[in-house]
Design an enzyme around this catalytic site. Structure first.
Site, mmCIF file in Angstrom:
data_model
loop_
_atom_site.group_PDB
_atom_site.id
_atom_site.type_symbol
_atom_site.label_atom_id
_atom_site.label_comp_id
_atom_site.label_asym_id
_atom_site.label_seq_id
_atom_site.Cartn_x
_atom_site.Cartn_y
_atom_site.Cartn_z
ATOM 1 N N LYS A 1 -66.749 16.556 59.678
ATOM 2 C CA LYS A 1 -65.571 15.898 60.275
ATOM 3 C C LYS A 1 -64.686 15.291 59.186
ATOM 4 O O LYS A 1 -64.603 15.820 58.085
ATOM 5 C CB LYS A 1 -66.018 14.870 61.325
ATOM 6 N N HIS B 1 -63.189 22.188 69.210
ATOM 7 C CA HIS B 1 -64.021 20.980 69.206
ATOM 8 C C HIS B 1 -63.380 19.931 70.119
ATOM 9 O O HIS B 1 -62.151 19.804 70.149
ATOM 10 C CB HIS B 1 -64.165 20.444 67.774
ATOM 11 N N GLY C 1 -71.568 11.857 69.066
ATOM 12 C CA GLY C 1 -71.419 10.612 68.322
ATOM 13 C C GLY C 1 -71.877 9.374 69.071
ATOM 14 O O GLY C 1 -71.582 8.252 68.657
ATOM 15 N N GLU D 1 -71.166 21.425 73.566
ATOM 16 C CA GLU D 1 -71.179 20.036 73.103
ATOM 17 C C GLU D 1 -70.662 19.138 74.215
ATOM 18 O O GLU D 1 -69.439 18.963 74.355
ATOM 19 C CB GLU D 1 -70.284 19.885 71.875
ATOM 20 N N SER E 1 -75.254 14.413 69.137
ATOM 21 C CA SER E 1 -76.317 13.487 68.754
ATOM 22 C C SER E 1 -77.650 14.171 68.445
ATOM 23 O O SER E 1 -78.719 13.630 68.736
ATOM 24 C CB SER E 1 -76.504 12.398 69.818
ATOM 25 N N GLU F 1 -62.983 16.866 69.907
ATOM 26 C CA GLU F 1 -62.084 15.898 69.251
ATOM 27 C C GLU F 1 -60.702 16.505 69.053
ATOM 28 O O GLU F 1 -59.688 15.807 69.155
ATOM 29 C CB GLU F 1 -62.707 15.438 67.925
ATOM 30 N N ASN G 1 -71.192 19.647 60.676
ATOM 31 C CA ASN G 1 -69.753 19.386 60.786
ATOM 32 C C ASN G 1 -69.478 18.013 60.170
ATOM 33 O O ASN G 1 -69.798 16.987 60.768
ATOM 34 C CB ASN G 1 -69.376 19.420 62.277
HETATM 35 P P1 PGA Z 1 -72.700 14.266 66.501
HETATM 36 O O1 PGA Z 1 -71.439 15.275 66.509
HETATM 37 O O2 PGA Z 1 -73.876 15.053 65.996
HETATM 38 O O3 PGA Z 1 -72.283 13.158 65.573
HETATM 39 O O4 PGA Z 1 -72.892 13.808 67.899
HETATM 40 C C1 PGA Z 1 -71.575 16.613 66.920
HETATM 41 C C2 PGA Z 1 -70.262 17.319 66.837
HETATM 42 O O5 PGA Z 1 -69.235 16.725 67.193
HETATM 43 O O6 PGA Z 1 -70.182 18.483 66.401
#
Ligand code: PGA
Length: 254
Positions: free
Chosen positions: A11, A94, A172, A166, A211, A96, A9
């Site tokens: 982003k 997601h 992140g 997640e 992560s 976010e 992803n």
């Molecule tokens: P990350 O993000 O691997 O940077 O923690 C995962 C995600 O949000 O899909």
């Protein structure tokens, strides 16, 4: 047997040249038949990425979809457009988007419906916050997120779902859930899926995201109910992403 999926992803990162060079590196990499790979570029980089990945096994996906169809919906990107660009998957829910962009249960259900009616496959993301986990509510939150979409969707389309667990606190942050923590939630999700769809629930892929990196991927992939990863930060660095993919390819499918 569930085939693993490693999904990147991207982003809201990078410019067109970055997307092109990442896509080219992916096109040049070698991929195993045993593990699927997908990338989710920003909307405006989908066409360029698709052109480079066209004859590679890397599957294309979109990070979001409009809850509306075709027409007077300024700024929206609809499912027909995504299908036309060669997308197969769409990320829905997601964290976010839930927390920053106002994607509530109703919007998510409409997005799932639009994804399915456009011939695309939804990856439904679920996960609890740290506060919810510390309050002992992780199970209720995660299963509640699944229920709220399930009760509004056509159950005949259930087998087309992929789930991504997640935990918000792991996204992140550099602090992945431990394999034990992740597998516990994946087991809850598996039991829920089997309860709704019997054998199709056994066959549904449940990805872990938060992560994931080359160092922790192997342990996560050893877990019985972890069928791949949704990778954010590490998907932007080709060597890291390939390392995660290799870990998946070296793990047994279950
Ligand atoms: P990350 O993000 O691997 O940077 O923690 C995962 C995600 O949000 O899909």
């Amino acid at each position: 047997m569930r085939k693993k999926l490693v999904a990147g992803n991207w982003k809201s990162n990078g410019l067109l040249a970055d997307a092109r060079s990442l896509a080219q590196a992916l096109a040049d990499a070698s991929w195993s038949q045993a593990v699927d790979v997908a990338v989710f570029p920003p909307y405006v980089h989908l066409a360029a990425t698709q052109a480079i990945l066209e004859s590679s096994p890397v599957i294309l996906g979109a990070q979001d979809i409009s809850p509306f169809g075709v027409g007077a919906f300024t700024g929206e990107i609809n499912g027909a457009m995504l299908a036309d660009l060669g997308c197969h998957y769409v990320l829905v829910g997601h964290s976010e988007r839930r927390s920053l962009c106002g994607d509530d249960d109703d919007a998510l259900s409409r997005k799932i419906e639009r994804t399915l009616s456009s011939g695309l496959a939804p990856i439904l993301c679920v996960g609890e916050t740290l506060e919810e986990r510390e309050g002992g509510r992780a199970r209720d939150v995660v299963l509640g997120q699944l229920e709220s979409v399930w009760k509004r969707m056509d159950h005949a389309a259930g087998p087309q779902l992929t789930i991504a667990y997640e935990p918000v606190w792991a996204i992140g942050t550099g602090h992945s859930a431990s394999p034990g923590e992740a597998e516990e939630v994946h087991r809850w999700i598996r039991a829920w899926l089997v309860g709704q769809m019997a054998a199709a629930g056994e066959a549904t892929r449940i990805l872990y995201g938060g992560s994931v990196n080359g160092g922790n991927a192997a342990e996560l992939f050893r877990c019985q109910n972890i069928d791949g990863a949704l990778v954010g930060g590490a998907s932007l660095k080709i060597e890291d992403f390939l390392e995660i993919y290799r870990r998946a390819a070296n793990s047994r499918n279950k």
